[in-house]
Design an enzyme around this catalytic site. Sequence first.
Site, PDB file in Angstrom:
ATOM      1  N   TYR A 174       3.108  36.127  42.628  1.00  0.00           N
ATOM      2  CA  TYR A 174       2.802  34.694  42.601  1.00  0.00           C
ATOM      3  C   TYR A 174       3.169  34.031  43.915  1.00  0.00           C
ATOM      4  O   TYR A 174       4.238  34.266  44.480  1.00  0.00           O
ATOM      5  CB  TYR A 174       3.533  33.973  41.465  1.00  0.00           C
ATOM      6  CG  TYR A 174       3.460  32.491  41.714  1.00  0.00           C
ATOM      7  CD1 TYR A 174       4.560  31.787  42.207  1.00  0.00           C
ATOM      8  CD2 TYR A 174       2.245  31.832  41.602  1.00  0.00           C
ATOM      9  CE1 TYR A 174       4.452  30.457  42.531  1.00  0.00           C
ATOM     10  CE2 TYR A 174       2.133  30.498  41.932  1.00  0.00           C
ATOM     11  CZ  TYR A 174       3.237  29.807  42.397  1.00  0.00           C
ATOM     12  OH  TYR A 174       3.112  28.488  42.733  1.00  0.00           O
ATOM     13  N   HIS A 229       7.671  32.049  37.615  1.00  0.00           N
ATOM     14  CA  HIS A 229       6.353  31.775  37.022  1.00  0.00           C
ATOM     15  C   HIS A 229       6.230  32.199  35.562  1.00  0.00           C
ATOM     16  O   HIS A 229       5.165  32.583  35.098  1.00  0.00           O
ATOM     17  CB  HIS A 229       5.264  32.441  37.864  1.00  0.00           C
ATOM     18  CG  HIS A 229       4.093  31.536  38.077  1.00  0.00           C
ATOM     19  ND1 HIS A 229       2.868  31.761  37.528  1.00  0.00           N
ATOM     20  CD2 HIS A 229       3.972  30.386  38.760  1.00  0.00           C
ATOM     21  CE1 HIS A 229       2.031  30.800  37.864  1.00  0.00           C
ATOM     22  NE2 HIS A 229       2.675  29.944  38.621  1.00  0.00           N
TER      23      HIS A 229
HETATM   24  C1  CS2 Z   1       3.301  26.799  40.398  1.00  0.00           C
HETATM   25  C2  CS2 Z   1       1.899  26.264  40.358  1.00  0.00           C
HETATM   26  O1  CS2 Z   1       3.713  25.005  41.819  1.00  0.00           O
HETATM   27  C3  CS2 Z   1       4.213  25.745  40.957  1.00  0.00           C
HETATM   28  O2  CS2 Z   1       5.357  25.674  40.545  1.00  0.00           O
HETATM   29  O3  CS2 Z   1       3.802  27.271  39.221  1.00  0.00           O
HETATM   30  O4  CS2 Z   1       1.310  26.528  41.580  1.00  0.00           O
HETATM   31  C4  CS2 Z   1       1.028  26.801  39.280  1.00  0.00           C
HETATM   32  O5  CS2 Z   1       0.814  28.163  39.501  1.00  0.00           O
HETATM   33  C5  CS2 Z   1      -0.287  26.064  39.290  1.00  0.00           C
HETATM   34  O6  CS2 Z   1      -0.049  24.702  39.314  1.00  0.00           O
HETATM   35  C6  CS2 Z   1      -1.093  26.364  38.063  1.00  0.00           C
HETATM   36  O7  CS2 Z   1      -2.232  25.551  38.031  1.00  0.00           O
HETATM   37 MG    MG Z   2       5.869  26.896  39.017  1.00  0.00          MG
END
Ligand code: CS2
Ligand code: MG
Length: 419
Positions: A174, A229
Amino acid sequence: MDMPRSYRTLGIPNLKIQEIRTIVTCPDKQSFVVVKIITDEGVYGVGEGTKNGRELAVATLLDKHLAPTLIGRDPIASEDIWKFLYKGAYWRGGPIEMAAIAAIDMALWDIKGKVAGLPVYKLLGGPTRKKLLTYAHTGGRDFAECVDTMLAAKARGFKVIRSQVQIPGMPGSYGAEDKNDPDLARSQAERLPYEGAWEPEPFIRTMPKLMAHLRTHVGWDVQMFFDAHGRLTPSEAARLMHDIEDYKLIYLEDPIGPEHAPSMRRVRAGGTTPIAIGEIMSSRFEVLPMIIDQSIDYMRCSPQHIGGITEAKKIAAIGEPHDVRTAYHGPGDIGTIGAAASAHVGMSIPNYGIQEWTPHPEIVREVMPPALTYDDGYLMLSDAPGLGADINEELAARFPYQRKYLPATRRADGSMHGY
Ligand code: CS2
Ligand code: MG
């Protein structure tokens, strides 16, 4: 009943909702869902209900189901309208419904502020502060790049900085997806979800090492964290809490999913690092048990996801005596209107923690003029009446909806994991 003076002064005996427009616009890579509520006196309000990957579901719910029920109602009666939309449908809650209710609620507060001639936070009990602490997204393909991007963010004045790194062999990492992964390019070309490989073990082993490396090469004069995440089990998360103890992070973000509140106790037992969770929550009943149980320190459930300003303010009020602060979600897929709504709640509460914010591309800011500006690690909120953000409908119409999905991840054995 004698009408309040402000109404008489404005010569507006009683506003009525006359028209509701739902706008879906994709000025850059991300589609946004905006609702515009126009009153019989011409005063209008805007709200946002963007739900990444499900934009048309929210827009259709707003346009075809909710809007017709609101024509003729008093836009000042936001509590009554919220309850009508939430309970009047019989089937209640869920991320799509609550995003749509959030959009309506934000627009009603925008109208309220414009009628009163005050920024929304001044109607909510604010100001409780002069500016809003925010944080930067940084990261990279390897530790060296993570150091470089964190130092660059520090140079721009950020006091709190998130870092994500590509986990070797895991193109589904992520926040640091492998841009050279052929599957990523294909999914973008086909506008279908990217499914990257991801394993918990390399992640759990890598992230403490990254935090140690960043403490050594960036220092201790910034607060840092990373986002898990929601990908771990409670035991994996508890182990990670133990292993990151020494790096004194501001918090560990989303260690596990929000579905099972009692599991958070097991995570909490792993260490003393504060915990932030909630960006995918859409119900008070997901976050309140964790607040009452003292198993979290920050709530990430922003107004755009949890049902609007009205709901977010109530949940924040319950968090206050439990020392749970806000850390509202706010990456690029929350538009400028949703970001403004978060900021107005944040400006009006004693237990504000931090607000996630990413500078939207210029064209997004032209389509949806923002209410927030960045200054040396903080956000400054406009004092314009209402939310201070807006939508340029004519420009928005030039950028029709484009299908786009959030990535997903699969374990090495091919089983579905999450995003
Ligand atoms: C992430 C987000 O910013 C964050 O904390 O968890 O980028 C998330 O993946 C997206 O907003 C999902 O739409
Ligand atoms: Mg997040």
